[in-house]
Design an enzyme around this catalytic site. Structure first.
Site, PDB file in Angstrom:
ATOM      1  N   ARG A  72       0.810  -1.213   0.000  1.00  0.00           N
ATOM      2  CA  ARG A  72       0.000   0.000   0.000  1.00  0.00           C
ATOM      3  C   ARG A  72       0.850   1.274   0.000  1.00  0.00           C
ATOM      4  NH1 ARG A  72      -3.957  -0.768  -1.699  1.00  0.00           N
ATOM      5  NH2 ARG A  72      -5.243  -2.007  -0.329  1.00  0.00           N
ATOM      6  N   HIS A 135      -9.218   4.368  -2.001  1.00  0.00           N
ATOM      7  CA  HIS A 135      -9.598   4.596  -0.599  1.00  0.00           C
ATOM      8  C   HIS A 135      -9.975   6.046  -0.401  1.00  0.00           C
ATOM      9  CE1 HIS A 135      -7.086   1.009  -0.393  1.00  0.00           C
ATOM     10  NE2 HIS A 135      -7.698   0.719   0.738  1.00  0.00           N
ATOM     11  N   SER A 256     -22.729  -2.331  24.121  1.00  0.00           N
ATOM     12  CA  SER A 256     -24.016  -3.012  24.262  1.00  0.00           C
ATOM     13  C   SER A 256     -23.829  -4.527  24.379  1.00  0.00           C
ATOM     14  CB  SER A 256     -24.902  -2.704  23.055  1.00  0.00           C
ATOM     15  OG  SER A 256     -26.064  -3.496  23.126  1.00  0.00           O
ATOM     16  N   LYS A 312     -35.127   6.276  21.893  1.00  0.00           N
ATOM     17  CA  LYS A 312     -36.422   5.657  22.229  1.00  0.00           C
ATOM     18  C   LYS A 312     -37.604   6.572  21.878  1.00  0.00           C
ATOM     19  CE  LYS A 312     -34.700   2.651  25.902  1.00  0.00           C
ATOM     20  NZ  LYS A 312     -34.848   2.187  27.274  1.00  0.00           N
ATOM     21  N   ASP A 353     -39.187  -2.757  28.141  1.00  0.00           N
ATOM     22  CA  ASP A 353     -38.560  -2.399  29.421  1.00  0.00           C
ATOM     23  C   ASP A 353     -39.530  -2.652  30.572  1.00  0.00           C
ATOM     24  OD1 ASP A 353     -36.108  -1.601  28.456  1.00  0.00           O
ATOM     25  OD2 ASP A 353     -36.726   0.474  28.140  1.00  0.00           O
ATOM     26  N   MET A 443     -24.608   2.197  40.970  1.00  0.00           N
ATOM     27  CA  MET A 443     -24.071   1.662  39.722  1.00  0.00           C
ATOM     28  C   MET A 443     -22.558   1.877  39.663  1.00  0.00           C
ATOM     29  SD  MET A 443     -25.488   2.481  35.930  1.00  0.00           S
ATOM     30  CE  MET A 443     -24.535   3.882  35.436  1.00  0.00           C
ATOM     31  N   GLY A 489     -31.004  -6.401  38.690  1.00  0.00           N
ATOM     32  CA  GLY A 489     -31.099  -5.744  37.385  1.00  0.00           C
ATOM     33  C   GLY A 489     -30.818  -6.679  36.224  1.00  0.00           C
ATOM     34  N   GLN A 496     -36.331  -8.297  29.635  1.00  0.00           N
ATOM     35  CA  GLN A 496     -36.687  -7.418  28.512  1.00  0.00           C
ATOM     36  C   GLN A 496     -36.107  -7.968  27.207  1.00  0.00           C
ATOM     37  OE1 GLN A 496     -35.047  -5.170  26.424  1.00  0.00           O
ATOM     38  NE2 GLN A 496     -33.001  -5.588  27.240  1.00  0.00           N
TER      39      GLN A 496
HETATM   40  P1  NAP Z   1     -32.352   8.525  33.694  1.00  0.00           P
HETATM   41  O1  NAP Z   1     -33.528   8.708  32.834  1.00  0.00           O
HETATM   42  O2  NAP Z   1     -31.159   9.367  33.486  1.00  0.00           O
HETATM   43  O3  NAP Z   1     -32.841   8.743  35.231  1.00  0.00           O
HETATM   44  C1  NAP Z   1     -31.918   8.710  36.274  1.00  0.00           C
HETATM   45  C2  NAP Z   1     -32.659   8.715  37.610  1.00  0.00           C
HETATM   46  O4  NAP Z   1     -31.678   8.537  38.634  1.00  0.00           O
HETATM   47  C3  NAP Z   1     -33.382  10.022  37.911  1.00  0.00           C
HETATM   48  O5  NAP Z   1     -34.504   9.738  38.698  1.00  0.00           O
HETATM   49  C4  NAP Z   1     -32.322  10.776  38.731  1.00  0.00           C
HETATM   50  O6  NAP Z   1     -32.875  11.745  39.594  1.00  0.00           O
HETATM   51  C5  NAP Z   1     -31.732   9.652  39.540  1.00  0.00           C
HETATM   52  N1  NAP Z   1     -30.380   9.931  40.023  1.00  0.00           N
HETATM   53  C6  NAP Z   1     -29.241   9.909  39.287  1.00  0.00           C
HETATM   54  N2  NAP Z   1     -28.192  10.188  40.081  1.00  0.00           N
HETATM   55  C7  NAP Z   1     -28.684  10.386  41.329  1.00  0.00           C
HETATM   56  C8  NAP Z   1     -28.084  10.706  42.578  1.00  0.00           C
HETATM   57  N3  NAP Z   1     -26.770  10.864  42.697  1.00  0.00           N
HETATM   58  N4  NAP Z   1     -28.876  10.822  43.654  1.00  0.00           N
HETATM   59  C9  NAP Z   1     -30.204  10.651  43.545  1.00  0.00           C
HETATM   60  N5  NAP Z   1     -30.837  10.361  42.399  1.00  0.00           N
HETATM   61  C10 NAP Z   1     -30.083  10.226  41.297  1.00  0.00           C
HETATM   62  O7  NAP Z   1     -31.831   7.025  33.665  1.00  0.00           O
HETATM   63  P2  NAP Z   1     -32.694   5.702  33.379  1.00  0.00           P
HETATM   64  O8  NAP Z   1     -32.674   5.388  31.926  1.00  0.00           O
HETATM   65  O9  NAP Z   1     -33.988   5.814  34.064  1.00  0.00           O
HETATM   66  O10 NAP Z   1     -31.788   4.591  34.077  1.00  0.00           O
HETATM   67  C11 NAP Z   1     -31.665   4.508  35.500  1.00  0.00           C
HETATM   68  C12 NAP Z   1     -30.867   3.269  35.886  1.00  0.00           C
HETATM   69  O11 NAP Z   1     -31.583   2.097  35.514  1.00  0.00           O
HETATM   70  C13 NAP Z   1     -29.554   3.158  35.115  1.00  0.00           C
HETATM   71  O12 NAP Z   1     -28.529   3.792  35.825  1.00  0.00           O
HETATM   72  C14 NAP Z   1     -29.315   1.661  35.000  1.00  0.00           C
HETATM   73  O13 NAP Z   1     -28.456   1.216  36.029  1.00  0.00           O
HETATM   74  C15 NAP Z   1     -30.686   1.065  35.217  1.00  0.00           C
HETATM   75  N6  NAP Z   1     -31.158   0.375  33.988  1.00  0.00           N
HETATM   76  C16 NAP Z   1     -31.386  -0.949  34.080  1.00  0.00           C
HETATM   77  C17 NAP Z   1     -31.838  -1.641  32.978  1.00  0.00           C
HETATM   78  C18 NAP Z   1     -32.066  -3.125  33.093  1.00  0.00           C
HETATM   79  O14 NAP Z   1     -32.481  -3.742  32.101  1.00  0.00           O
HETATM   80  N7  NAP Z   1     -31.849  -3.723  34.239  1.00  0.00           N
HETATM   81  C19 NAP Z   1     -32.083  -0.996  31.784  1.00  0.00           C
HETATM   82  C20 NAP Z   1     -31.846   0.372  31.716  1.00  0.00           C
HETATM   83  C21 NAP Z   1     -31.384   1.038  32.842  1.00  0.00           C
HETATM   84  P3  NAP Z   1     -33.130  13.258  39.100  1.00  0.00           P
HETATM   85  O15 NAP Z   1     -34.420  13.227  38.359  1.00  0.00           O
HETATM   86  O16 NAP Z   1     -33.167  14.033  40.341  1.00  0.00           O
HETATM   87  O17 NAP Z   1     -31.963  13.608  38.217  1.00  0.00           O
END
Ligand code: NAP
Length: 525
Positions: A72, A135, A256, A312, A353, A443, A489, A496
């Site tokens: 190359r 390329h 992922s 989403k 979910d 987490m 979790g 899901q």
């Molecule tokens: P999101 O929409 O960003 O929401 C985050 C939530 O966590 C909000 O209620 C936020 O409160 C709160 N939070 C974050 N940091 C905090 C802190 N230091 N103290 C108090 N509250 C806090 O996220 P999401 O998509 O809902 O995901 C949340 C969690 O779900 C993820 O971190 C992940 O671990 C878990 N999850 C699990 C699956 C599964 O299949 N098991 C799938 C997806 C996600 P505020 O509103 O006050 O900011």
């Protein structure tokens, strides 16, 4: 149209003969179908050394693997800065030593002197064919069809190789169209993370070769996969022109777990299906463009998608506008995480979910969903997962209180779903039968944090943490210590994924396999 056989080609990119000989053996043992001797990587490049390497590759592979010799040009991604005439001389030497293919930059072939040397060498043998390559390391070609035609007009016997950087997954479709149109040999693929899928579905589209490296350290182009990833994670050997495609639409997408989970389960049920990581950037516009590109090309065979951050809501909008069916709870939640493309080419949207959370909960407690009617549930968190959980619980008539750091968000969600709300400071008075953590507290890497101090936990409670990394959060560990029932979790993630798998295939996925993959991935972090 006849689909060509694709040759899985492993580049041999070594600094000296000994290293190259070792790489040749490793590549052949790993399942390479063709070898590309990237002789521009050699430190003391000479015609003699290249001839010796070709002889080594021929005598030390069984069955003997076809060889491409490439030297190359630095401007086109080469490793060394060798003079043009040495590079041409090396390719002539490769023809003389019986290499099946030589790869020359199309640009270099346009020089009359180079062309005469190459054509003259090739005219003395019927064994070797010429690959003429172009390329673009910056972006896609302005007109890939025109370039392809021009190359073949200049040298009708050549195999045209067109490689470009996809800055966005939507850039890949020009290349797919060309592969679809060309019934003869042609090599087209895209570099970069957004172009990664072109290296996998090359086999479905009949691309003459696809490249994969021996390991992470010997990658010769951006976005190249290892032969192990291609064969094990992406089921390369089972891909054919009829393979149906699925994937996760996300940005970022590299971490992922869904490709490993779904591909292993596709294999488990022996389905001719392949699941890809789809890096869709550019917000709603990028998402809509991707859907349009996919639906416009039925021959690509895309049949469904998982959808995650940040798409989403875009998926919901898409199905609300142009879709066939939208699950009513997905509309209530305001998010679609699963898309299915019907045989009529129309798209349906679902949310698994909430189903994942609800199924994980009821199976861990050993009850039916209807048994949750009038049960007190504390949902901590009011983000995306909180919303899905609240919608699922509302659907079965549970008595919900939403606790959130930002109380106004808890209030807004509570008003929408007609339930109670409070701030995190009132958790000490918690008196719920079921507690569900839907925040990211606990987490990785903040594994010593918990949304609910151990003093507030009771033996009679069911404690469900949606966080799956780590597999056992501090909340779950402490809940077990007080004797409470727990739901983790990983169980939600798997449920899901099982619900998605059912939508994609109409069949039940293997929960045990899914659990094992997610657990191992979380533990190996
Ligand atoms: P999101 O929409 O960003 O929401 C985050 C939530 O966590 C909000 O209620 C936020 O409160 C709160 N939070 C974050 N940091 C905090 C802190 N230091 N103290 C108090 N509250 C806090 O996220 P999401 O998509 O809902 O995901 C949340 C969690 O779900 C993820 O971190 C992940 O671990 C878990 N999850 C699990 C699956 C599964 O299949 N098991 C799938 C997806 C996600 P505020 O509103 O006050 O900011």
């Amino acid at each position: 149209m006849q689909i060509m056989e694709t040759n899985l080609t492993v580049p041999i990119a070594a600094e000296n003969f000994e290293q190259a000989a070792l790489q040749i053996t490793t590549a052949a043992d790993s399942g390479a179908e063709m070898l590309e001797l990237r002789v521009d990587y050699l430190q003391d490049l000479s015609v003699g050394l290249v001839k010796k390497l070709v002889a080594e590759a021929k005598s030390n592979t069984s069955p003997q693997l076809p060889i491409i010799v490439t030297c190359r040009d630095k401007q086109q991604g080469g490793a060394g800065s060798y003079p043009e005439q040495l590079r041409i001389g090396v390719l002539v030497g490769a023809v003389e030593s019986g290499a099946e293919f030589i790869d020359l930059e199309y640009e270099n072939y346009l020089s009359a002197q180079n062309r005469e040397r190459i054509d003259s060498a090739l005219s003395k043998t019927s064994k070797t064919r010429l690959i003429l390559s172009a390329h673009n390391f910056e972006t896609k070609f302005a007109d890939i069809d025109k370039l392809h035609t021009e190359i073949l007009e200049n040298c009708p016997e050549a195999i045209a190789k067109l490689v470009y950087t996809a800055n966005n997954i939507n850039d890949c479709f020009d290349g797919f169209d060309l592969l679809h149109k060309t019934s003869g040999e042609c090599i087209v693929f895209c570099m970069g993370e957004a172009g990664l899928i072109s290296r996998i579905i090359a086999r479905k589209l009949g691309c003459f070769v696809t490249f994969a490296s021996i390991d992470d350290k010997s990658v010769t182009a951006p976005g190249q996969l290892t032969i192990g990833e291609l064969k094990n994670l992406y089921r390369y050997d089972s891909i054919n022109s009829d393979t149906e495609l699925f994937g996760v639409i996300a940005s970022p997408v590299a971490h992922s777990l869904s490709p490993a989970v779904h591909n292993t389960c596709f294999q488990d049920i022996r389905a001719n299906m392949l699941y890809l990581p789809l890096l869709v950037q550019g917000g709603k516009k990028g998402f809509d463009e991707f859907m349009h590109n996919v639906l416009d090309r039925k021959w690509l065979g895309f049949r469904g998608f998982s959808v995650t951050i940040p798409h989403k809501a875009h998926a919901l909008d898409y199905v609300s506008g142009a879709g066939e069916f939208l699950e009513s709870l997905a509309a209530d939640i305001g998010a679609v995480n699963t898309l299915k493309i019907g045989l009529n080419g129309r798209v349906s949207g679902y949310n698994t979910d909430y189903a994942g959370a609800m199924n994980a909960l009821v199976s861990a407690i050993g009850i039916k969903k209807r048994d949750l009617h009038n049960v007190d549930v504390a949902v901590i968190g009011a983000g995306g997962v909180g919303r899905a959980v609240v919608a699922g619980l509302t659907d079965v008539g549970a008595k919900i209180t939403i606790y959130n750091r930002t109380v106004t968000k808890a209030q807004a969600l509570a008003e929408e779903f007609k339930c109670k709300y409070a701030g995190l400071d009132t958790l000490s008075q918690i008196d719920a039968k079921i507690v569900i953590n839907c925040t990211s507290i606990g987490m990785y890497p903040n594994v010593e944090a918990t949304p609910l101090p151990q003093d507030y936990l009771k033996k009679e409670m069911v404690v469900f943490d949606t966080v799956y990394n780590p597999a056992e959060t501090l909340l779950i560990r402490q809940a077990k210590q007080v004797g409470a029932k727990t739901v983790d979790g990983i169980s939600m993630f798997v449920n899901q994924a099982l619900a998605q798998f059912k939508i994609f295939t109409g069949r039940n996925g293997n929960a045990e396999i899914m659990n094992k993959i997610v657990f191992q991935a979380v533990h190996n972090k």
